[in-house]
Design an enzyme around this catalytic site. Structure first.
Site, PDB file in Angstrom:
ATOM      1  N   ARG A  71       0.659  -1.206   0.001  1.00  0.00           N
ATOM      2  CA  ARG A  71      -0.011  -0.114  -0.023  1.00  0.00           C
ATOM      3  C   ARG A  71       0.857   1.280   0.062  1.00  0.00           C
ATOM      4  O   ARG A  71       0.429   2.192  -0.699  1.00  0.00           O
ATOM      5  CB  ARG A  71      -1.003   0.094   1.125  1.00  0.00           C
ATOM      6  CG  ARG A  71      -2.228   0.899   1.335  1.00  0.00           C
ATOM      7  CD  ARG A  71      -3.160   0.667   2.216  1.00  0.00           C
ATOM      8  NE  ARG A  71      -4.323   1.363   2.261  1.00  0.00           N
ATOM      9  CZ  ARG A  71      -4.584   2.548   2.762  1.00  0.00           C
ATOM     10  NH1 ARG A  71      -3.892   3.069   3.536  1.00  0.00           N
ATOM     11  NH2 ARG A  71      -5.878   3.388   2.438  1.00  0.00           N
ATOM     12  N   ILE A  97      -7.385   7.743  -0.836  1.00  0.00           N
ATOM     13  CA  ILE A  97      -7.727   6.322  -0.783  1.00  0.00           C
ATOM     14  C   ILE A  97      -8.233   5.819   0.345  1.00  0.00           C
ATOM     15  O   ILE A  97      -8.110   6.177   1.450  1.00  0.00           O
ATOM     16  CB  ILE A  97      -6.141   5.827  -0.853  1.00  0.00           C
ATOM     17  CG1 ILE A  97      -5.672   4.235  -0.775  1.00  0.00           C
ATOM     18  CG2 ILE A  97      -5.208   6.496   0.172  1.00  0.00           C
ATOM     19  CD1 ILE A  97      -4.208   3.850  -1.122  1.00  0.00           C
ATOM     20  N   SER A  98      -9.064   4.806   0.207  1.00  0.00           N
ATOM     21  CA  SER A  98     -10.123   4.404   1.164  1.00  0.00           C
ATOM     22  C   SER A  98      -9.534   3.647   2.309  1.00  0.00           C
ATOM     23  O   SER A  98      -8.575   3.433   2.205  1.00  0.00           O
ATOM     24  CB  SER A  98     -11.101   3.270   0.739  1.00  0.00           C
ATOM     25  OG  SER A  98     -12.148   4.097  -0.268  1.00  0.00           O
ATOM     26  N   GLN A  99      -9.978   3.629   3.177  1.00  0.00           N
ATOM     27  CA  GLN A  99      -9.883   2.905   4.701  1.00  0.00           C
ATOM     28  C   GLN A  99      -9.313   1.456   4.199  1.00  0.00           C
ATOM     29  O   GLN A  99     -10.244   0.879   3.587  1.00  0.00           O
ATOM     30  CB  GLN A  99     -10.729   3.037   5.497  1.00  0.00           C
ATOM     31  CG  GLN A  99     -10.254   2.755   6.983  1.00  0.00           C
ATOM     32  CD  GLN A  99     -11.617   2.707   7.906  1.00  0.00           C
ATOM     33  OE1 GLN A  99     -12.650   3.198   7.499  1.00  0.00           O
ATOM     34  NE2 GLN A  99     -11.207   2.126   9.164  1.00  0.00           N
ATOM     35  N   PRO A 100      -8.424   0.795   4.604  1.00  0.00           N
ATOM     36  CA  PRO A 100      -8.068  -0.691   4.355  1.00  0.00           C
ATOM     37  C   PRO A 100      -8.952  -1.276   4.492  1.00  0.00           C
ATOM     38  O   PRO A 100      -9.538  -2.505   3.781  1.00  0.00           O
ATOM     39  CB  PRO A 100      -6.696  -0.817   4.931  1.00  0.00           C
ATOM     40  CG  PRO A 100      -6.027   0.500   5.203  1.00  0.00           C
ATOM     41  CD  PRO A 100      -7.143   1.654   5.269  1.00  0.00           C
TER      42      PRO A 100
END
Lengths: 248, 808
Positions: A71, A97-100
């Site tokens: 990431r 970038i979205s939360q994992p």
């Protein structure tokens, strides 16, 4: 005396080179360790709040993909220290970038097979596309913001995901030449679900859409098309929360 | 020693500019950030007043010795820093959405507070220092301060109507310079370099290139998000106190704004222009060539339901905006539409500027457009309609993130619903469309409100008159003026099946019919509707994890969903992305209150503890505590009453903007007059003199509060001019009395312990900041009426603590 000085000089130079090299290795190791720690956090959270997924744990393949994709290669240098924090990160141009955890849940909800063909609308940094590429053979991804699209293509190439098909452009009409798709991820939220995208979904296919503002996913919409072509949605709260207490 | 008229004028100008700056900052931050943060930042920046009090209290004699230079320096600093501090503050990369994730955002927020407090500090110094310098004439200085504030509040609304908000910063700077010039030339006959410096700065500002003063809008606001798309550009900008409007054209990628579109829809919208208010709240002007076929997509949304139940001929659209509801009515061949829209600039866009693009929608023979507020329009007419329609008046983003929680909204209250239903003809409908929220919040709250309104109107079985449906994105609630028929139910079912919309409620619905197309974890809304219409209503409301108590005119907070009980559960879910459950608007208000209280404590208690003698408090004297309580209570109570009556009068005057302007400036101007007049009472020999204004305040505010329904009933029947006139006549005496207690006590202190004047000024400043935040919280929790009664009690406490009476 001069030779001793010379020796010391070279020892110092070699030492610095080794140190630089090892720091790179240490950093890589560190990222690797952080990635594993993050996946453990995601697993624990899914276990705790998994009732909305109707399952106790994420698909092993999704977990493997999360463990593999670096990431930190998909975020800006300034955000690298937080690449493996379970939180959304800014990637420039007003995008995130979205939360994992959300990425993991969204990917899992698509129920992908290796041979599936997936479309992503809104490439962003390319991280979600890389995760998808770990799971299926064909990934197509579209991004309308040109600098983001270029950066994402570069990120994907650098990390070895060159098989991902990237394109700069409007996602409303999907990717006609490659349609139909088994799965579609719409990360760029639209005012409605584009009818052409529903059309490009295979019978039996699934589409996932996070709804909400940047930094704050409010709920996920899972669109499914059954074998007869009938379309239904499921509105999923990515947390375990029931608005009512007790029986009435 | 009497202050010169030029000094009083300068004090008034500085007060006017400071109040205008405060209102302007709220506008500016609503544009570059989101409005709830605007509110927070400003109320806390006002702590500059509190700091000024302490600063003056500790340095009073030194500053008084150099009074002319100190006053002029503070005026110059205010005028320079007002624009400079805003420009600096907007450079800070503060992003409220990231606050829960990134602690550094808190530092940014503090940075913004500190920067914005500076101009207020210097403005407060001017007034505070003048109060101290002219101890014997405090009422004149305080009157000038209030007069200025009254003029500033009206003036800034006027300025916002004629120029872009960022340009007003220049006006404020020039007015600060004008104040400096006034005192340097007429009050002090100061050395020439003061005049020269002011003139040079003024000229530099007037002739400087305007490019340096541009707004830096957050990249996460929807306007900037859209501008990322290639080929998009802002083609028009308009400003008014109601908001900054930006029109965006997208030349390459079509816009396609069609919220709530059915999954089965195959058509897409025609060409559109996006219209943003304050860089957010996107709506669209749709190209219309007169062919209704192109509008087919508008029949694929939940709000199209009423058109399928019955043929309507005369309908009312509240909040017509850029016209999509009118197009929808046009698609269904409605013969006559009355469209009400508050913002004349939005109407102007569709009616004139883009009339050709919009197919002369607002000029067509079957559409009557009214520039008015929804309830104001309805109060003035007896007309009834087959359909009264209210659709998606707030943007999705702001609505779901809890940002509106502390914004009053008189469109969705029990009284409002009753008013709408009064204008629905027999067997007609009221239709309300809202965004879906998961878990549901405003929909159950709206349901309770509607059910209560029906019960108030003596409807025995409200459940016989209600229909509700939902898609994945929007829900529509219909209230019929009459019982729903079997024919309507069968049409309803057909409408929903064709569009894959879900039935939520109709009389006689069974659980097997719900939650079929857009599946929620549980049929939340159906369960809510059944419970709320049945005997379990109270238990359901109590057991719901969000606040769904009905909204009323006395507590008009439809979007306030916060319940303390739910907080621990939500906090535990934050890591998994549960932040959207947090009703952040309310929590921020609490955070602001705590911050303001801590800061006030620091500003009041610390100097009291450390520098008691430096403040001018004589050892062994207990009178300073009475002074503290007196001025603190006064600061709280003044704003409590002001805020409560502004809200009460909005209901009578309708237009929120004009109402606030008229009520606020009447309050401040009459208080100014009261302050000026107070000298007469202060010189009276009997001790009871100071009790008179307090008693009058209590009588008037309790009287107005108890008799408000009667007053409103009477005024609403009169014309708009007389409504404004009567409101002014009602408010002025109250304001007049409220202007007296402060200068009377100050005049009294000036005779006993003049050194404490700046300290009292600071205490009053701190209390005002707390009051602004606390008033909103009390109104949300209880009601505006409770707020008024609390204020009266506070005035009572103040009267009891009035500093020892010494005859003049």
């Amino acid at each position: 005396m001069r030779r001793v000085k010379h020796l010391i000089f070279w020892l110092v130079v070699i030492g610095i080179i080794l140190l630089l090299f090892s720091s790179h290795v240490i950093a890589e190791n560190d990222f690797h360790r952080q990635r594993y720690a993050l996946v453990e956090i995601i697993k624990a959270e899914v276990k705790e709040t998994g009732d909305f997924l109707n399952q106790e744990a994420l698909d092993e393949r999704v977990i493997d993909a999360l463990l593999k994709v670096p990431r930190h290669e998909f975020v800006r240098d300034t955000e690298r220290p937080y690449a493996y924090a379970n939180r959304p990160l800014p990637i420039g141009h007003g995008q995130t970038i979205s939360q994992p955890y959300i990425v993991a849940v969204m990917t899992d909800l698509l129920k992908l097979k290796k041979t599936d063909r997936v479309l992503e609308v809104g490439t962003g940094s390319g991280y979600q596309a890389a995760i998808l590429a770990e799971l299926v053979d064909s990934v197509y991804t579209l991004e309308i913001v040109e600098p983001l699209a270029k950066q994402a293509a570069e990120n994907l190439k650098r990390t070895g995901y060159d098989a991902v098909h990237t394109r700069i452009g409007d996602g409303y009409y999907g990717w006609e030449e490659a349609a139909p798709f088994d799965g579609i991820v719409v990360t760029a939220v639209a005012s409605h679900i584009p009818p052409p995208l529903i059309k490009q979904l295979k019978p039996g296919g699934r589409m996932i859409i996070p709804v909400g503002a940047q930094f704050m996913t409010q709920y996920l919409v899972l669109v499914t098309k059954d074998d007869d072509g009938k379309v239904t949605t499921r509105q999923i709260l990515p947390v375990s929360f029931v608005p009512l207490t007790g029986k009435h | 020693m009497k202050p010169r008229l030029s000094l009083l004028a300068a004090v008034a100008i500085i007060s006017a500019s400071a109040l205008a700056y405060e209102i302007l900052l709220m506008r500016l931050f609503s544009i570059i950030q989101w409005h709830h943060f605007a509110y927070l930042m400003i109320s806390l920046a006002l702590l500059g007043y509190g700091v000024s009090g302490v600063f003056l209290a500790l340095n009073r004699d030194r500053l008084a010795q150099h009074f002319p230079a100190a006053i002029m320096a503070n005026m110059l600093l205010f005028s320079l820093l007002a624009p400079a501090c805003f420009l600096l503050a907007q450079q800070i990369p503060f992003n409220p959405a990231e606050m829960l994730w990134t602690p550094v955002q808190l530092l940014y927020l503090c940075g913004i507070y500190l920067i914005l407090a500076l101009p207020f500090f210097f403005a407060a110094n001017v007034v505070g220092l003048s109060l101290y310098r002219y101890k014997s004439q405090v009422s004149s200085i305080y009157a000038a301060d209030l007069f200025g504030a009254g003029l500033g509040s009206a003036g800034v609304i006027l300025l916002l109507s004629i120029m872009f908000p960022e340009k007003i910063l220049t006006v404020l700077m020039l007015s600060g310079l004008l104040a400096t010039l006034l005192v340097s030339s007429y009050t002090f006959n100061a050395p020439k370099y003061w005049t020269i410096a002011s003139v040079i700065i003024g000229l530099a500002v007037i002739f400087a290139p305007t490019g340096w003063m541009t707004l830096k809008v957050s990249p996460y606001k929807s306007l900037n998000q859209l501008l990322q798309v290639p080929g998009t550009k802002i083609i028009d900008r308009y400003s008014s106190p109601l908001g900054l409007i930006s029109v965006v054209k997208s030349e390459i990628t079509p816009l396609r704004h069609a919220p709530g579109l059915s999954l089965n829809a195959t058509t897409e919208p025609p060409e559109q222009l996006a219209v943003f208010t304050d860089a957010d709240n996107m709506t669209a002007i749709t190209r219309y060539d007169g062919n209704p076929e192109t509008l087919g997509y508008l029949d694929q949304t939940t709000s199209a339901l009423p058109y399928h139940l019955k043929q309507h001929s005369d309908i009312l659209i509240l909040g017509a905006g850029t016209g999509s509801d009118i197009l929808q009515a046009g698609y269904h061949a409605i013969k006559h539409v009355d469209a009400v829209e508050l913002n004349p600039q939005i109407i102007d866009l569709v009616q004139r500027k883009y009339a050709d693009f919009a197919g002369y929608l607002y000029s067509s023979a079957h559409v009557n457009v009214h520039v008015d507020e929804a309830r104001g329009y309805l109060a003035a007419t007896d007309k009834t309609y087959d359909l009264v329609n209210i659709s998606l008046l707030d943007a999705f983003g702001a609505s779901t993130a809890g940002l509106y929680s502390m914004a009053e909204n008189y469109l969705y209250t029990e009284q409002a619903i009753r008013e709408y239903l009064r204008h629905v003809s027999a067997n007609g409908y009221l239709s309300i469309t809202r965004w879906i929220k998961i878990p549901p919040r405003d929909e159950p709250k709206l349901l309770v409100t509607v059910i209560n309104a029906l019960k108030d109107a003596n409807v025995r079985q409200p459940g016989q008159q209600i229909i509700m449906i939902r898609g994945w994105q929007t829900s529509t609630l219909l209230v019929k003026n009459g019982n729903i028929s079997a024919e309507e139910i069968s049409r309803l079912k057909q409408f929903c099946t064709e569009r894959s919309f879900d039935l939520v409620y109709y009389p006689g619905i069974s659980e097997s019919e719900v939650n079929r197309f857009n599946i929620q974890q549980q049929p939340y809304l159906y369960e809510a509707a059944v419970a709320l219409l049945g005997d379990q209503s109270r238990a359901f409301i109590d057991a719901y994890k969000f606040n769904i108590e009905p909204a009323t005119d006395d507590r008009p907070y439809l979007f306030h969903f916060f319940k303390w009980r739910t907080l621990p559960e939500i906090l535990s879910l934050l890591g998994t992305g549960g932040s959207f459950l947090l009703e952040s608007g309310y929590l921020l208000l609490i955070a602001a209150l705590v911050q303001a209280m801590l800061a006030s404590l620091l500003l009041i208690a610390l100097p009291l503890w450390l520098w008691k003698s430096k403040l001018g408090i004589e050892p062994g004297s207990g009178s300073h505590l009475r002074i503290l309580v007196y001025f603190f209570c006064l600061g709280l109570a003044f704003l409590f009453i002001e805020i409560a009556f502004i809200q009460k009068f909005i209901l009578i005057l309708h237009h929120p903007l004009y109402a606030i302007t008229v009520v606020l400036s009447t309050f401040l101007l009459s208080a100014g007059a009261g302050s000026y007049f107070s000298t007469k009472l202060s010189s009276r020999t009997e001790k009871s003199a100071f009790m008179l204004p307090m008693a009058a305040i209590a009588l008037l505010s309790i009287g107005y509060s108890l008799g408000f329904e009667a007053i409103a009933g009477f005024l609403l029947k009169t014309g708009s001019l007389s409504r404004y006139l009567f409101s002014i006549i009602l408010i002025a005496p109250l304001g007049f009395c409220m202007g007296m207690p402060f200068p009377m006590a100050l005049a009294n202190i000036s005779r006993t312990a003049p050194a404490l004047i700046p300290w009292a000024w600071g205490i009053n400043g701190c209390a005002s900041v707390i009051s602004a935040i606390l008033a909103t919280l009390i109104a949300m929790q209880f009601s505006f009426t409770v707020l008024i009664f609390l204020a009266v009690i506070l005035y009572g406490v103040a009267a009891w603590c009035f500093p020892k009476w010494v005859q003049a």
